[in-house]
Design an enzyme around this catalytic site. Structure first.
Site, PDB file in Angstrom:
ATOM      1  N   ASN A 216       9.652  47.767 -27.128  1.00  0.00           N
ATOM      2  CA  ASN A 216      10.664  47.340 -26.786  1.00  0.00           C
ATOM      3  C   ASN A 216      11.567  46.792 -25.855  1.00  0.00           C
ATOM      4  O   ASN A 216      10.661  46.352 -24.376  1.00  0.00           O
ATOM      5  CB  ASN A 216      10.897  49.686 -25.972  1.00  0.00           C
ATOM      6  CG  ASN A 216       9.696  49.847 -25.529  1.00  0.00           C
ATOM      7  OD1 ASN A 216      10.158  49.621 -24.244  1.00  0.00           O
ATOM      8  ND2 ASN A 216       8.975  51.001 -25.915  1.00  0.00           N
ATOM      9  N   LYS A 296       1.484  37.484 -44.013  1.00  0.00           N
ATOM     10  CA  LYS A 296       1.938  35.819 -43.994  1.00  0.00           C
ATOM     11  C   LYS A 296       3.233  35.721 -45.736  1.00  0.00           C
ATOM     12  O   LYS A 296       3.537  36.983 -45.972  1.00  0.00           O
ATOM     13  CB  LYS A 296       1.158  34.910 -45.202  1.00  0.00           C
ATOM     14  CG  LYS A 296      -0.016  34.105 -44.318  1.00  0.00           C
ATOM     15  CD  LYS A 296       1.103  32.800 -43.488  1.00  0.00           C
ATOM     16  CE  LYS A 296      -0.285  32.037 -42.997  1.00  0.00           C
ATOM     17  NZ  LYS A 296       0.290  31.353 -42.421  1.00  0.00           N
ATOM     18  N   ILE A 316       1.773  60.887 -24.440  1.00  0.00           N
ATOM     19  CA  ILE A 316       0.848  60.971 -23.072  1.00  0.00           C
ATOM     20  C   ILE A 316       0.963  62.352 -22.573  1.00  0.00           C
ATOM     21  O   ILE A 316       0.864  63.170 -21.949  1.00  0.00           O
ATOM     22  CB  ILE A 316       0.458  59.517 -23.027  1.00  0.00           C
ATOM     23  CG1 ILE A 316       0.275  58.799 -23.532  1.00  0.00           C
ATOM     24  CG2 ILE A 316       0.245  59.672 -21.818  1.00  0.00           C
ATOM     25  CD1 ILE A 316       0.561  57.146 -23.620  1.00  0.00           C
ATOM     26  N   PHE A 334      10.253  61.285 -17.994  1.00  0.00           N
ATOM     27  CA  PHE A 334      11.459  60.546 -17.535  1.00  0.00           C
ATOM     28  C   PHE A 334      12.462  60.769 -19.014  1.00  0.00           C
ATOM     29  O   PHE A 334      11.538  60.847 -20.172  1.00  0.00           O
ATOM     30  CB  PHE A 334      11.082  58.821 -17.268  1.00  0.00           C
ATOM     31  CG  PHE A 334      11.064  58.842 -15.742  1.00  0.00           C
ATOM     32  CD1 PHE A 334      10.690  59.145 -14.714  1.00  0.00           C
ATOM     33  CD2 PHE A 334      12.675  58.107 -15.505  1.00  0.00           C
ATOM     34  CE1 PHE A 334      10.484  58.954 -13.647  1.00  0.00           C
ATOM     35  CE2 PHE A 334      12.646  57.685 -13.563  1.00  0.00           C
ATOM     36  CZ  PHE A 334      11.709  58.155 -13.164  1.00  0.00           C
ATOM     37  N   LYS A 348      13.710  68.653 -23.582  1.00  0.00           N
ATOM     38  CA  LYS A 348      12.369  67.913 -22.990  1.00  0.00           C
ATOM     39  C   LYS A 348      11.694  68.469 -22.791  1.00  0.00           C
ATOM     40  O   LYS A 348      10.165  68.736 -22.982  1.00  0.00           O
ATOM     41  CB  LYS A 348      12.875  65.949 -22.769  1.00  0.00           C
ATOM     42  CG  LYS A 348      11.815  65.336 -23.007  1.00  0.00           C
ATOM     43  CD  LYS A 348      12.037  63.817 -23.581  1.00  0.00           C
ATOM     44  CE  LYS A 348      13.120  63.981 -24.260  1.00  0.00           C
ATOM     45  NZ  LYS A 348      13.329  62.359 -24.521  1.00  0.00           N
TER      46      LYS A 348
HETATM   47  O1  C5P Z   1      10.803  62.121 -26.350  1.00  0.00           O
HETATM   48  P1  C5P Z   1      10.979  61.421 -24.932  1.00  0.00           P
HETATM   49  O2  C5P Z   1      10.457  59.341 -25.030  1.00  0.00           O
HETATM   50  O3  C5P Z   1      12.257  60.593 -25.333  1.00  0.00           O
HETATM   51  O4  C5P Z   1      10.565  61.189 -23.797  1.00  0.00           O
HETATM   52  C1  C5P Z   1      10.095  60.585 -22.927  1.00  0.00           C
HETATM   53  C2  C5P Z   1       9.129  61.216 -21.890  1.00  0.00           C
HETATM   54  O5  C5P Z   1       8.375  61.370 -22.341  1.00  0.00           O
HETATM   55  C3  C5P Z   1       9.367  59.812 -21.236  1.00  0.00           C
HETATM   56  O6  C5P Z   1       7.983  60.707 -19.814  1.00  0.00           O
HETATM   57  C4  C5P Z   1       7.988  58.845 -21.634  1.00  0.00           C
HETATM   58  O7  C5P Z   1       6.966  58.578 -21.075  1.00  0.00           O
HETATM   59  C5  C5P Z   1       6.907  59.907 -22.265  1.00  0.00           C
HETATM   60  N1  C5P Z   1       6.464  59.846 -23.214  1.00  0.00           N
HETATM   61  C6  C5P Z   1       5.161  59.376 -23.932  1.00  0.00           C
HETATM   62  N2  C5P Z   1       4.301  59.705 -25.419  1.00  0.00           N
HETATM   63  C7  C5P Z   1       5.115  58.962 -26.521  1.00  0.00           C
HETATM   64  C8  C5P Z   1       6.508  59.046 -25.865  1.00  0.00           C
HETATM   65  C9  C5P Z   1       7.364  59.546 -24.074  1.00  0.00           C
HETATM   66  O8  C5P Z   1       4.485  59.998 -22.728  1.00  0.00           O
HETATM   67  N3  C5P Z   1       4.025  58.808 -27.065  1.00  0.00           N
END
Ligand code: C5P
Length: 416
Positions: A216, A296, A316, A334, A348
């Site tokens: 990304n 390929k 994570i 975040f 969230k």
């Molecule tokens: O669910 P979303 O991706 O919007 O959540 C964002 C937050 O979750 C951020 O703090 C990002 O670092 C963390 N995150 C993570 N592992 C993932 C997806 C998001 O730690 N696989």
């Protein structure tokens, strides 16, 4: 709340209007401003608006009999804990560097026995001119703190250093100069000394084959700024970062990783920590199988219409937040959203079980840019909406809030 007071000298320049924002920001922090507006300054802001915001009489003239009988210029220059010149024009700095005293502002600067902070703002060529640079050197040699101007597009159409820093950054510097307690800028004691901070930043890369990956646009700028601010606040900082093209901030231990799974493993290995700040834009999915050889398309035995099977990556933030053992005391996520930013952030926070969420609207130029506009969401709801500011300023402000949290926590433990 502090009961500090500054003498704010507002010089003449297009940036003078930002001094109004500064007065407001300082008053939010319990710092009162008594103001002098120079003749040039009055071309850009009226003494009336300054007085309305500061809640005090504004001073403009050196030989004003009323003012001199109520409060002489000597007393005016000493009645504050700090003298701030904002914006500091090339002319004001030249006067101060040479000890001229032919108006109220320059006389107050010569008469004061208090520390002085100058916040320059001017055209890039004026800033870079040898005379101005010489004056800045002289002022710094005399013990005056001169902030470096920001770089960017200027009101006059040119580009470069010369812009007034954001009012938040100026207020931070003022607070640091006024504070005799813990502050971020180089003073002792460091508010996060003895704390371990773990932070993730940047994107992850999820390989499709040895040469291709899913990823990304995350630049890592916000995460790196927070890592730097945490280190400046005295924390031991472990920065687990996906691939970015940024310099590692001073005093930060970098653990470079590529994939989400590597990022999780590196975070687990770095525990225990007091703080976890999850800024990384972790890829939600990875290709279920990464081909051992370069895929390929048309030639040879390649599949002309390959389909991509994806698997979910570990979360994570949620994994560390749900830990029973070794859970960091304060976990901050975040949330980058393009709509319903705060509502989604609250949801969230609950879903991932972290303690705070820094919610930002990425519908504009945030990804990869230098500016950010965020809200701080805690378990109690939206605590604060911060104005648009640089990612560095977001970092400083967040770390100040974090330091306060640990300070409160330490206070509570001491009281028990
Ligand atoms: O669910 P979303 O991706 O919007 O959540 C964002 C937050 O979750 C951020 O703090 C990002 O670092 C963390 N995150 C993570 N592992 C993932 C997806 C998001 O730690 N696989």
């Amino acid at each position: 709340m502090s009961d500090k007071r500054i003498l704010l000298i507002i010089g003449g320049g297009i940036a003078a209007y930002k001094s109004l924002e500064l007065i407001r920001e300082l008053s939010r922090r319990g710092i009162a401003s008594r103001c002098i507006v120079t003749k040039g300054g009055q071309e850009f802001v009226t003494p009336l608006s300054v007085s309305a915001l500061s809640g005090e009489k504004v001073f403009t003239e050196l030989f004003d009999l009323d003012d001199e009988s109520e409060m002489g210029h000597i007393q005016l220059s000493r009645s504050a804990d700090l003298v701030v010149v904002c914006p500091a024009t090339a002319d004001l700095m030249a006067k101060a560097a040479n000890g001229l005293a032919n108006d109220l502002a320059s006389t107050a600067l010569l008469a004061t026995d208090k520390p002085v902070l100058m916040v320059p703002a001017m055209n890039v060529r004026m800033w870079e001119h040898a005379a101005t640079q010489r004056n800045v050197e002289t002022l710094r040699g005399d013990g005056v703190t001169v902030m470096d101007p920001d770089e960017g597009a200027m009101a006059c159409g040119e580009f470069g250093p010369g812009r007034l820093p954001e009012p938040i950054a100026i207020a931070d510097r003022i607070q640091a100069l006024l504070s005799d307690g813990p502050v971020l800028y180089g003073l002792e004691p460091k508010p996060l000394a003895g704390r371990h901070a773990l932070i993730t930043a940047g994107p992850t890369r999820e390989p499709l084959d040895p040469v291709r990956f899913l990823s990304n646009h995350s630049s890592g700028k916000q995460g790196y700024a927070i890592a730097g601010a945490l280190a400046r606040a005295g924390a031991r900082v472990t920065l687990v970062s996906g691939p970015v093209s940024l310099e590692t901030p001073a005093g930060v231990d970098l653990v470079p990783v590529e994939t989400a799974r590597e990022m999780l493993e590196a975070c687990q290995a770095a525990l225990p920590s007091d703080l976890f700040v999850s800024v990384a834009a972790v890829a939600d999915w990875r290709p279920s199988r990464a081909a051992a050889k370069k895929m390929k398309l048309k030639e040879g035995d390649g599949d002309p219409h390959p389909t991509l099977e994806l698997s979910e990556n570990p979360d994570i933030l949620a994994t560390l937040s749900r830990k029973k053992k070794n859970r960091p005391t304060l976990i901050i996520g975040f949330a980058a959203e393009t709509h319903e930013v705060e509502a989604l952030a609250i949801a969230k926070l609950k879903r991932k079980r972290c303690d705070w969420i820094v919610a930002n609207d990425v519908s504009g130029d945030v990804m990869g840019g230098t500016m950010n506009e965020v809200s701080l969401v805690t378990r109690d709801g939206v605590e604060d909406r911060w104005p648009r500011m640089t990612k560095e300023d977001v970092a400083t402000r967040l770390v100040e809030r974090i330091a306060r949290e640990f300070d409160d926590e330490a206070g509570q433990i001491a009281a028990e």
